[in-house]
Design an enzyme around this catalytic site. Structure first.
Site, PDB file in Angstrom:
ATOM      1  CG  ASP A 104      -2.047   1.051   1.129  1.00  0.00           C
ATOM      2  OD1 ASP A 104      -2.338   1.527   0.014  1.00  0.00           O
ATOM      3  OD2 ASP A 104      -2.610   1.401   2.174  1.00  0.00           O
ATOM      4  CG  ASP A 120      -0.809   2.494   6.674  1.00  0.00           C
ATOM      5  OD1 ASP A 120      -1.155   1.527   7.372  1.00  0.00           O
ATOM      6  OD2 ASP A 120      -1.617   3.205   6.041  1.00  0.00           O
TER       7      ASP A 120
HETATM    8  N1  LIG Z   1       5.346   6.798  13.194  1.00  0.00           N
HETATM    9  C1  LIG Z   1       4.671   7.891  12.809  1.00  0.00           C
HETATM   10  N2  LIG Z   1       5.221   9.125  12.965  1.00  0.00           N
HETATM   11  C2  LIG Z   1       4.542  10.234  12.583  1.00  0.00           C
HETATM   12  N3  LIG Z   1       3.328  10.223  12.042  1.00  0.00           N
HETATM   13  C3  LIG Z   1       2.718   9.035  11.860  1.00  0.00           C
HETATM   14  C4  LIG Z   1       3.359   7.814  12.222  1.00  0.00           C
HETATM   15  N4  LIG Z   1       2.522   6.794  11.940  1.00  0.00           N
HETATM   16  C5  LIG Z   1       1.411   7.347  11.406  1.00  0.00           C
HETATM   17  N5  LIG Z   1       1.509   8.703  11.358  1.00  0.00           N
HETATM   18  C6  LIG Z   1       0.479   9.628  10.843  1.00  0.00           C
HETATM   19  O1  LIG Z   1      -0.793   9.035  10.979  1.00  0.00           O
HETATM   20  C7  LIG Z   1      -1.392   8.852   9.707  1.00  0.00           C
HETATM   21  C8  LIG Z   1      -2.139   7.514   9.663  1.00  0.00           C
HETATM   22  O2  LIG Z   1      -1.241   6.446   9.916  1.00  0.00           O
HETATM   23  P1  LIG Z   1      -1.182   5.164   8.990  1.00  0.00           P
HETATM   24  O3  LIG Z   1      -0.193   4.218   9.587  1.00  0.00           O
HETATM   25  O4  LIG Z   1      -0.954   5.566   7.576  1.00  0.00           O
HETATM   26  O5  LIG Z   1      -2.639   4.517   9.187  1.00  0.00           O
HETATM   27  P2  LIG Z   1      -3.915   4.443   8.247  1.00  0.00           P
HETATM   28  O6  LIG Z   1      -4.084   2.993   7.987  1.00  0.00           O
HETATM   29  O7  LIG Z   1      -5.009   5.003   9.070  1.00  0.00           O
HETATM   30  O8  LIG Z   1      -3.640   5.197   6.973  1.00  0.00           O
HETATM   31  C9  LIG Z   1      -0.263   8.961   8.701  1.00  0.00           C
HETATM   32  O9  LIG Z   1      -0.679   9.445   7.463  1.00  0.00           O
HETATM   33  C10 LIG Z   1       0.696   9.926   9.380  1.00  0.00           C
HETATM   34  O10 LIG Z   1       0.318  11.264   9.110  1.00  0.00           O
HETATM   35 MG   LIG Z   2      -2.005   5.291   5.832  1.00  0.00          MG
END
Ligand SMILES: Nc1ncnc2c1ncn2[C@@H]1O[C@H](COP(=O)(O)OP(=O)(O)O)[C@@H](O)[C@H]1O
Ligand SMILES: [Mg+2]
Length: 290
Positions: free
Chosen positions: A174, A195
């Site tokens: 993804d 993610d």
């Molecule tokens: N380790 C991290 N450090 C900083 N921001 C994060 C981190 N993990 C996630 N985020 C923020 O949270 C958002 C959603 O996390 P993500 O893992 O992409 O989950 P989702 O499945 O909801 O898309 C990301 O787009 C980012 O902006």
């Molecule tokens: Mg995401």
């Protein structure tokens, strides 16, 4: 909404506070399609807590990809998952969530730029908060303005990461401008990949090739909008071909060109001919009816 001091902890984070894994919750960072993400304090460190949404709240595409792709070692679990029993749903949920932790540990160890995972407790992943050079939460690639030189540089850096992931046996599945943060990690500015719950085993998964090609195409199309010469590249098939032949290394030199090996079936060509034949047939029917 600006906030001073810690906020009231959401219920799903309370058990991590009770366990002493986190001290306080600073603010909510994002509510994405699959998860809610919070900035938390752990002793002197600021970290990131990702709370997975229930499967029913997740997007359908991911659920389908996931169910099709996952190889489950335990066959009782696999049968239960296939039947959709309560035990099966719980097993599937747990497998989905721990897939991201497993991938993060594996990829961090392989030197891929991902957040360092710290803990996984009651459906919450505690990991490094990816920050920019000022220590603020890093922006997503999608929210950053690039010039063509930066686009070329980041595209090349991310292809390197894709190769590194594949050499570690993993396909992200993804990868897009929404799951890449422009961060400052280990003293170096550049993309950091996040993610990964849908990440798959490159060797043991029927969809790994399709997912890798899609990941690489997403990068090409995103950066190609700023640096159009990238649109003519074809790194995905080249990378997969090297991988399949056991020749891919983290320092493999890539050309971005891929010539179909002699004698291989030209699937696109076959499909085009089928379409042509169908169109011809339809035309004949129209003519004979008139
Ligand atoms: N380790 C991290 N450090 C900083 N921001 C994060 C981190 N993990 C996630 N985020 C923020 O949270 C958002 C959603 O996390 P993500 O893992 O992409 O989950 P989702 O499945 O909801 O898309 C990301 O787009 C980012 O902006
Ligand atoms: Mg995401």
């Amino acid at each position: 909404m600006p906030q001073n001091g810690p906020m009231k902890a959401p219920p799903r984070l309370q058990s991590l506070i009770d366990e002493g894994l986190i001290d306080s919750v600073v603010r909510q960072l994002m509510s994405g399609k699959e998860a809610m993400v919070y900035v938390v304090r752990c002793g002197d460190d600021t970290r990131c807590a990702k709370i997975y949404k229930e499967a029913t709240q997740r997007s359908f595409r991911q659920a389908v990809d996931y169910t099709e792709n996952r190889k489950v070692k335990n066959s009782r679990q696999a049968r239960a998952m296939a039947k959709g029993t309560k035990f099966g749903r719980q097993a599937q949920e747990a497998a989905w969530q721990s897939a991201e932790v497993d991938a993060l540990y594996r990829l961090a160890a392989a030197g891929v730029r991902v957040p360092q995972p710290y803990n996984f407790h009651e459906g919450v992943l505690l990991m490094e908060l990816v920050t920019d050079a000022n220590g603020d939460a890093a922006p997503r690639l999608n929210d950053v303005v690039l010039d063509s030189e930066a686009a070329r540089l980041h595209h090349a850096a991310l292809l390197q990461e894709v190769v590194r992931m594949l050499c570690a046996g993993t396909v992200h599945g993804d990868l897009s401008e929404f799951n890449i943060l422009m961060g400052h990690q280990d003293g170096v500015d550049g993309p950091v990949i996040i993610d990964l719950p849908q990440a798959v085993d490159a060797a043991g998964n029927n969809h790994a090739q399709r997912m890798l090609l899609r990941d690489v195409e997403n990068l090409r199309n995103f950066f190609g909008a700023t640096a159009p010469e990238l649109l003519a590249t074809n790194y995905g098939p080249e990378i997969w071909d090297l991988y399949q032949r056991g020749l891919l290394a983290t320092d493999s030199v890539l050309s971005g060109q891929f010539a179909r090996p002699a004698g291989a079936v030209d699937m696109d060509g076959v499909l085009r001919e089928i379409d042509d034949a169908r169109a011809e047939e339809a035309r004949r029917r129209l003519l004979s009816n008139s």
